[in-house]
Motif scaffolding. Structure first.
Motif, mmCIF file in Angstrom:
data_model
loop_
_atom_site.group_PDB
_atom_site.id
_atom_site.type_symbol
_atom_site.label_atom_id
_atom_site.label_comp_id
_atom_site.label_asym_id
_atom_site.label_seq_id
_atom_site.Cartn_x
_atom_site.Cartn_y
_atom_site.Cartn_z
ATOM 1 N N TYR A 144 16.661 31.472 47.362
ATOM 2 C CA TYR A 144 18.025 31.443 47.861
ATOM 3 C C TYR A 144 18.233 32.694 48.711
ATOM 4 O O TYR A 144 17.628 33.738 48.480
ATOM 5 N N ARG A 145 19.094 32.549 49.704
ATOM 6 C CA ARG A 145 19.293 33.619 50.672
ATOM 7 C C ARG A 145 20.690 34.235 50.577
ATOM 8 O O ARG A 145 20.885 35.421 50.775
ATOM 9 N N PHE A 146 21.662 33.363 50.278
ATOM 10 C CA PHE A 146 23.055 33.806 50.305
ATOM 11 C C PHE A 146 23.845 33.087 49.210
ATOM 12 O O PHE A 146 23.613 31.900 48.945
ATOM 13 N N VAL A 147 24.748 33.822 48.567
ATOM 14 C CA VAL A 147 25.600 33.272 47.510
ATOM 15 C C VAL A 147 27.036 33.676 47.813
ATOM 16 O O VAL A 147 27.287 34.803 48.271
ATOM 17 N N GLN A 148 27.952 32.764 47.560
ATOM 18 C CA GLN A 148 29.363 33.081 47.794
ATOM 19 C C GLN A 148 30.203 32.591 46.621
ATOM 20 O O GLN A 148 30.019 31.479 46.130
ATOM 21 N N ILE A 149 31.116 33.438 46.185
ATOM 22 C CA ILE A 149 32.094 33.094 45.151
ATOM 23 C C ILE A 149 33.481 33.238 45.756
ATOM 24 O O ILE A 149 33.803 34.289 46.322
ATOM 25 N N ASN A 150 34.278 32.196 45.665
ATOM 26 C CA ASN A 150 35.685 32.242 46.078
ATOM 27 C C ASN A 150 36.545 31.865 44.885
ATOM 28 O O ASN A 150 36.367 30.786 44.310
ATOM 29 N N HIS A 151 37.468 32.727 44.535
ATOM 30 C CA HIS A 151 38.349 32.471 43.392
ATOM 31 C C HIS A 151 39.775 32.780 43.845
ATOM 32 O O HIS A 151 40.168 33.936 43.942
ATOM 33 N N LEU A 152 40.531 31.734 44.160
ATOM 34 C CA LEU A 152 41.911 31.871 44.616
ATOM 35 C C LEU A 152 42.812 31.435 43.469
ATOM 36 O O LEU A 152 42.844 30.260 43.100
ATOM 37 N N HIS A 153 43.538 32.387 42.908
ATOM 38 C CA HIS A 153 44.146 32.197 41.583
ATOM 39 C C HIS A 153 45.664 32.247 41.639
ATOM 40 O O HIS A 153 46.256 33.297 41.875
ATOM 41 N N PRO A 154 46.337 31.115 41.395
ATOM 42 C CA PRO A 154 47.795 31.139 41.263
ATOM 43 C C PRO A 154 48.212 31.671 39.896
ATOM 44 O O PRO A 154 47.379 31.883 39.014
ATOM 45 N N ASN A 155 49.489 31.879 39.727
ATOM 46 C CA ASN A 155 50.010 32.324 38.437
ATOM 47 C C ASN A 155 49.774 31.239 37.384
ATOM 48 O O ASN A 155 50.054 30.059 37.621
ATOM 49 N N ASN A 156 49.271 31.646 36.225
ATOM 50 C CA ASN A 156 48.967 30.676 35.163
ATOM 51 C C ASN A 156 50.182 29.867 34.713
ATOM 52 O O ASN A 156 50.041 28.744 34.227
ATOM 53 N N ARG A 157 51.381 30.445 34.909
ATOM 54 C CA ARG A 157 52.579 29.724 34.436
ATOM 55 C C ARG A 157 52.749 28.381 35.149
ATOM 56 O O ARG A 157 53.312 27.440 34.584
ATOM 57 N N LEU A 158 52.259 28.277 36.392
ATOM 58 C CA LEU A 158 52.379 27.029 37.128
ATOM 59 C C LEU A 158 51.627 25.900 36.430
ATOM 60 O O LEU A 158 52.096 24.759 36.366
ATOM 61 N N HIS A 159 50.452 26.214 35.906
ATOM 62 C CA HIS A 159 49.649 25.194 35.246
ATOM 63 C C HIS A 159 50.033 25.036 33.775
ATOM 64 O O HIS A 159 50.002 23.930 33.235
ATOM 65 N N LEU A 160 50.406 26.134 33.133
ATOM 66 C CA LEU A 160 50.834 26.040 31.734
ATOM 67 C C LEU A 160 52.131 25.261 31.585
ATOM 68 O O LEU A 160 52.411 24.710 30.514
ATOM 69 N N SER A 161 52.913 25.204 32.655
ATOM 70 C CA SER A 161 54.174 24.450 32.581
ATOM 71 C C SER A 161 53.941 22.955 32.383
ATOM 72 O O SER A 161 54.865 22.213 32.034
ATOM 73 N N GLN A 162 52.691 22.501 32.561
ATOM 74 C CA GLN A 162 52.357 21.097 32.350
ATOM 75 C C GLN A 162 52.133 20.766 30.869
ATOM 76 O O GLN A 162 51.949 19.606 30.505
ATOM 77 N N PHE A 163 52.138 21.800 30.035
ATOM 78 C CA PHE A 163 51.842 21.609 28.612
ATOM 79 C C PHE A 163 53.007 22.110 27.755
ATOM 80 O O PHE A 163 53.768 22.984 28.161
#
Length: 363
Positions: A144-163
């Motif tokens: 392998y030559r190149f690795v990329q990590i992208n982590h774009l993180h909204p506030n957890n409350r947006l997703h926790l509001s579904q529970f």
């Protein structure tokens, strides 16, 4: 099949959304006789909801029972309770972050070895069927030559509001002080006296971005160098360049986007003739599968792109099955607390690279 009696310490969001429903699902592998939380109302509500016979507010009462194992998903740091659990002769599953400093993890490893019990880190991403499929593909690559990590993180409350997460504010005055003091000491031991921006980045790396760091290590092995580290937006954005022994580079970025619903987290590995991309949903979701995309050129010279079907079982369920297998069948722990030491050491090296503005060689 032998059922493991497991006590749960901490009944907040991660317990209510994932661990307690999954333990109920895995009723042939586990039984939960007791739960603990500093909030009596939260512990009582969780016990009632998940049909757990007993609830307490003092973890020592839980450790005094005949449970075989404990699941630690209370607030950080978890070190003192983990040490007490090993001393009590229990197997221990520790939700991430396992801890903050090398002193803490070394004490945990020593206690685990003395107790001769399983110590598993809650690193669910590498138990994900999509990650496992991707790893098989990467292992078959010439290099392998190149690795990329992208982590774009909204506030957890947006997703926790579904529970329906039940929370109460009845924690007794002063009950959190020992934990706050231990946290301060752990951070001081880990990174010393640094700027508020560097400290916020440290917690970001230890908390949310730890998923990206351990996944990278399990996929490719540990990096050999932290080439550079940048922190911006008051510690809410981090970009790191890692070097690997084969000369490859990884660019890893985490950005806080608090008011944007869309969550993005990818691990991308690029070789000369194959590309493997893993895309994860937010950890606060149920029933949403991760995806793998593989691109390459076959023996006939034809370019292809495929997105294979992924098994439905969630990473959270799989890691609990693995914990049970480690306890009952003696299999080697895939995400041992001993392996987690490398991630803690890497986080400290990243902060050091940022503070000193100089590359840091990894051990």
């Amino acid at each position: 099949m032998s059922r493991v009696r497991i006590g749960v310490i901490g009944s907040g969001a991660i317990a209510q959304v994932h661990h307690l429903p999954n333990l109920a699902l895995l009723h042939r592998e586990f039984v939960v006789p007791i739960i603990c939380d500093l909030s009596k109302k939260t512990a009582e509500a969780a016990a009632k909801r998940f049909k757990i016979p007993e609830y307490v507010t003092d973890y020592r009462e839980l450790l005094d029972t005949n449970v075989d194992a404990v699941l630690l998903c209370h607030g950080d740091p978890k070190t003192n309770i983990a040490l007490a659990a090993f001393e009590a002769g229990k197997h221990v599953f520790i939700e991430k972050p396992v801890c903050f400093s090398l002193q803490e993890i070394d004490a945990m490893i020593a206690a685990q070895k003395k107790a001769n019990k399983v110590g598993q880190a809650g690193y669910m991403k590498v138990h994900d069927p999509a990650f496992q499929y991707a790893k098989n593909e990467v292992d078959s690559m010439d290099s392998y030559r190149f690795v990329q990590i992208n982590h774009l993180h909204p506030n957890n409350r947006l997703h926790l509001s579904q529970f329906d997460v039940e929370r109460y504010d009845d924690i007794p005055d002063g009950a959190l002080e020992p934990s706050i003091s231990a946290r301060r000491q752990a951070v001081a031991d880990a990174i010393g006296d640094v700027s508020p921006e560097a400290e916020r980045a440290f917690f970001l790396l230890s908390g949310s971005m730890i998923h990206d760091l351990y996944s990278l290590r399990v996929m490719l092995g540990p990096p050999s160098e932290v080439v550079s580290a940048e922190v911006w937006s008051n510690g809410q954005g981090v970009s790191i360049v890692f070097g690997f022994p084969n000369g490859a580079r990884c660019i890893a970025t985490w950005v806080d986007l608090p008011d944007l619903w869309d969550f993005k987290e990818t691990l991308e590995i690029y070789g000369d003739n194959k590309r493997v991309v893993v895309s994860y949903p937010t950890g606060f979701s149920r029933g949403i599968l991760s995806e793998v995309t593989i691109q390459g050129i076959d023996a006939a010279g034809t370019t292809y792109s495929k997105t294979p079907a992924i098994e439905w079982e969630s990473a959270f369920v799989r890691e609990l099955r693995h914990f049970h297998d480690c306890i009952t069948n003696g299999v080697d722990c895939y995400t041992s607390i001993e392996s987690a030491r490398m991630d803690i050491e890497l986080i400290i090296s990243i902060v050091r690279c940022y503070v000193e503005k100089s590359p840091v060689t990894c051990n």
